[in-house]
Design a protein around this motif. Structure first.
Motif, PDB file in Angstrom:
ATOM      1  N   THR A  15       0.860  -1.176   0.000  1.00  0.00           N
ATOM      2  CA  THR A  15       0.000   0.000   0.000  1.00  0.00           C
ATOM      3  C   THR A  15       0.899   1.228   0.000  1.00  0.00           C
ATOM      4  O   THR A  15       1.788   1.359   0.847  1.00  0.00           O
ATOM      5  CB  THR A  15      -0.935   0.017   1.224  1.00  0.00           C
ATOM      6  OG1 THR A  15      -1.746  -1.159   1.177  1.00  0.00           O
ATOM      7  CG2 THR A  15      -1.821   1.246   1.228  1.00  0.00           C
ATOM      8  N   ILE A  16       0.666   2.088  -0.979  1.00  0.00           N
ATOM      9  CA  ILE A  16       1.456   3.307  -1.156  1.00  0.00           C
ATOM     10  C   ILE A  16       0.510   4.483  -0.937  1.00  0.00           C
ATOM     11  O   ILE A  16      -0.496   4.598  -1.633  1.00  0.00           O
ATOM     12  CB  ILE A  16       2.049   3.382  -2.577  1.00  0.00           C
ATOM     13  CG1 ILE A  16       2.894   2.149  -2.871  1.00  0.00           C
ATOM     14  CG2 ILE A  16       2.843   4.667  -2.764  1.00  0.00           C
ATOM     15  CD1 ILE A  16       3.219   1.975  -4.350  1.00  0.00           C
ATOM     16  N   GLU A  17       0.824   5.346   0.018  1.00  0.00           N
ATOM     17  CA  GLU A  17      -0.024   6.510   0.288  1.00  0.00           C
ATOM     18  C   GLU A  17       0.839   7.760   0.385  1.00  0.00           C
ATOM     19  O   GLU A  17       1.867   7.767   1.065  1.00  0.00           O
ATOM     20  CB  GLU A  17      -0.782   6.332   1.598  1.00  0.00           C
ATOM     21  CG  GLU A  17      -1.680   7.520   1.903  1.00  0.00           C
ATOM     22  CD  GLU A  17      -2.438   7.383   3.221  1.00  0.00           C
ATOM     23  OE1 GLU A  17      -3.216   8.302   3.527  1.00  0.00           O
ATOM     24  OE2 GLU A  17      -2.250   6.380   3.936  1.00  0.00           O
ATOM     25  N   VAL A  18       0.411   8.818  -0.303  1.00  0.00           N
ATOM     26  CA  VAL A  18       1.112  10.096  -0.201  1.00  0.00           C
ATOM     27  C   VAL A  18       0.781  10.704   1.153  1.00  0.00           C
ATOM     28  O   VAL A  18      -0.385  10.906   1.491  1.00  0.00           O
ATOM     29  CB  VAL A  18       0.728  11.052  -1.353  1.00  0.00           C
ATOM     30  CG1 VAL A  18       1.378  12.422  -1.153  1.00  0.00           C
ATOM     31  CG2 VAL A  18       1.121  10.459  -2.696  1.00  0.00           C
ATOM     32  N   VAL A  19       1.829  10.977   1.942  1.00  0.00           N
ATOM     33  CA  VAL A  19       1.635  11.505   3.286  1.00  0.00           C
ATOM     34  C   VAL A  19       2.145  12.939   3.433  1.00  0.00           C
ATOM     35  O   VAL A  19       1.864  13.601   4.439  1.00  0.00           O
ATOM     36  CB  VAL A  19       2.286  10.596   4.361  1.00  0.00           C
ATOM     37  CG1 VAL A  19       1.582   9.246   4.415  1.00  0.00           C
ATOM     38  CG2 VAL A  19       3.777  10.438   4.131  1.00  0.00           C
ATOM     39  N   GLU A  20       2.888  13.401   2.436  1.00  0.00           N
ATOM     40  CA  GLU A  20       3.405  14.769   2.485  1.00  0.00           C
ATOM     41  C   GLU A  20       3.647  15.239   1.058  1.00  0.00           C
ATOM     42  O   GLU A  20       4.133  14.474   0.221  1.00  0.00           O
ATOM     43  CB  GLU A  20       4.725  14.782   3.268  1.00  0.00           C
ATOM     44  CG  GLU A  20       5.335  16.122   3.504  1.00  0.00           C
ATOM     45  CD  GLU A  20       6.665  15.996   4.247  1.00  0.00           C
ATOM     46  OE1 GLU A  20       7.564  16.786   3.919  1.00  0.00           O
ATOM     47  OE2 GLU A  20       6.803  15.122   5.110  1.00  0.00           O
ATOM     48  N   ALA A  21       3.308  16.492   0.793  1.00  0.00           N
ATOM     49  CA  ALA A  21       3.531  17.066  -0.532  1.00  0.00           C
ATOM     50  C   ALA A  21       3.932  18.522  -0.366  1.00  0.00           C
ATOM     51  O   ALA A  21       3.257  19.285   0.333  1.00  0.00           O
ATOM     52  CB  ALA A  21       2.272  16.948  -1.381  1.00  0.00           C
ATOM     53  N   ASP A  22       5.037  18.888  -0.988  1.00  0.00           N
ATOM     54  CA  ASP A  22       5.559  20.247  -0.931  1.00  0.00           C
ATOM     55  C   ASP A  22       5.886  20.674  -2.356  1.00  0.00           C
ATOM     56  O   ASP A  22       7.012  20.499  -2.830  1.00  0.00           O
ATOM     57  CB  ASP A  22       6.800  20.279  -0.033  1.00  0.00           C
ATOM     58  CG  ASP A  22       7.424  21.658   0.072  1.00  0.00           C
ATOM     59  OD1 ASP A  22       6.744  22.656  -0.240  1.00  0.00           O
ATOM     60  OD2 ASP A  22       8.605  21.738   0.475  1.00  0.00           O
ATOM     61  N   ALA A  23       4.860  21.187  -3.054  1.00  0.00           N
ATOM     62  CA  ALA A  23       5.014  21.559  -4.469  1.00  0.00           C
ATOM     63  C   ALA A  23       6.010  22.718  -4.605  1.00  0.00           C
ATOM     64  O   ALA A  23       5.990  23.623  -3.786  1.00  0.00           O
ATOM     65  CB  ALA A  23       3.669  21.957  -5.049  1.00  0.00           C
ATOM     66  N   PRO A  24       6.838  22.720  -5.600  1.00  0.00           N
ATOM     67  CA  PRO A  24       7.116  21.659  -6.580  1.00  0.00           C
ATOM     68  C   PRO A  24       8.378  20.871  -6.246  1.00  0.00           C
ATOM     69  O   PRO A  24       9.100  20.428  -7.128  1.00  0.00           O
ATOM     70  CB  PRO A  24       7.318  22.468  -7.867  1.00  0.00           C
ATOM     71  CG  PRO A  24       8.048  23.700  -7.400  1.00  0.00           C
ATOM     72  CD  PRO A  24       7.464  23.987  -6.005  1.00  0.00           C
ATOM     73  N   ARG A  25       8.661  20.681  -4.960  1.00  0.00           N
ATOM     74  CA  ARG A  25       9.954  20.137  -4.560  1.00  0.00           C
ATOM     75  C   ARG A  25       9.965  18.698  -4.061  1.00  0.00           C
ATOM     76  O   ARG A  25      10.946  17.997  -4.238  1.00  0.00           O
ATOM     77  CB  ARG A  25      10.562  20.996  -3.432  1.00  0.00           C
ATOM     78  CG  ARG A  25      10.734  22.443  -3.749  1.00  0.00           C
ATOM     79  CD  ARG A  25      11.244  23.301  -2.575  1.00  0.00           C
ATOM     80  NE  ARG A  25      10.835  22.841  -1.259  1.00  0.00           N
ATOM     81  CZ  ARG A  25      11.668  22.314  -0.361  1.00  0.00           C
ATOM     82  NH1 ARG A  25      12.929  22.165  -0.618  1.00  0.00           N
ATOM     83  NH2 ARG A  25      11.221  21.931   0.810  1.00  0.00           N
ATOM     84  N   ARG A  26       8.870  18.241  -3.436  1.00  0.00           N
ATOM     85  CA  ARG A  26       8.988  16.986  -2.704  1.00  0.00           C
ATOM     86  C   ARG A  26       7.636  16.300  -2.540  1.00  0.00           C
ATOM     87  O   ARG A  26       6.635  16.952  -2.260  1.00  0.00           O
ATOM     88  CB  ARG A  26       9.559  17.333  -1.329  1.00  0.00           C
ATOM     89  CG  ARG A  26       9.984  16.202  -0.488  1.00  0.00           C
ATOM     90  CD  ARG A  26      10.830  16.782   0.678  1.00  0.00           C
ATOM     91  NE  ARG A  26      11.282  15.715   1.492  1.00  0.00           N
ATOM     92  CZ  ARG A  26      10.809  15.434   2.699  1.00  0.00           C
ATOM     93  NH1 ARG A  26       9.895  16.186   3.236  1.00  0.00           N
ATOM     94  NH2 ARG A  26      11.276  14.416   3.368  1.00  0.00           N
TER      95      ARG A  26
END
Length: 154
Positions: A65-76
């Motif tokens: 199971t792959i879940e996005v837990v953090e997003a910092d556009a457009p870097r990470r």
């Protein structure tokens, strides 16, 4: 276990790379050589987007199971990966950096937070398999980015 990092330089700007990687369904295009049977849940992009896949590496298969837990556009983008009935917990981190010459360096780091005993005992072999598979992922990502930009421009 020590983490594994692979990178590729691509001609696309960080914003374009991030926009592509932010969509969970796009990952199937460049990882389907070892991650198959994609089943999606949650939003299509961003934190909370999720997929369950079947991973086939080293002669064994396991649901992940792959879940996005953090997003910092457009870097990470940080993904949490859970497999082996919860005995394997890892983070997959995409880092996108602008290049002075234009384009971007895309790096992917796979870091184990918890691993089954067999993984730990065979750590050098497991790390080598992951590094090889993820080098292929990066090459295929580069090709998919070209296709994606071409399709968006037509």
């Amino acid at each position: 276990m020590k983490s594994v990092t692979v990178s590729i330089d691509v001609p696309q700007a960080p914003e374009h790379v991030y926009d592509f990687l932010d969509v969970m369904a796009h990952h199937e295009r460049f990882t389907n050589h070892y991650l198959t049977d994609w089943r999606y849940s949650g939003p299509g992009r961003g934190v909370g987007s999720c997929a369950t896949v079947t991973a086939a590496l080293g002669g064994s298969k396991s649901d992940v199971t792959i879940e996005v837990v953090e997003a910092d556009a457009p870097r990470r983008i940080v993904e949490r990966n859970v497999s082996a009935a919860g005995r394997r917990l890892a983070h997959g981190v995409y880092t996108i950096e602008p290049l002075r010459s234009g384009g971007s360096r895309v790096s992917f780091t796979y870091a184990w937070l918890r691993a089954p005993l067999a993984d730990r005992l065979l750590a050098p072999v497991v790390r080598a398999m992951m590094q090889r598979a993820n080098r292929t992922v990066m090459r295929r990502l580069g090709a998919e980015l070209v296709r994606h930009v071409s399709a968006a421009g037509s």
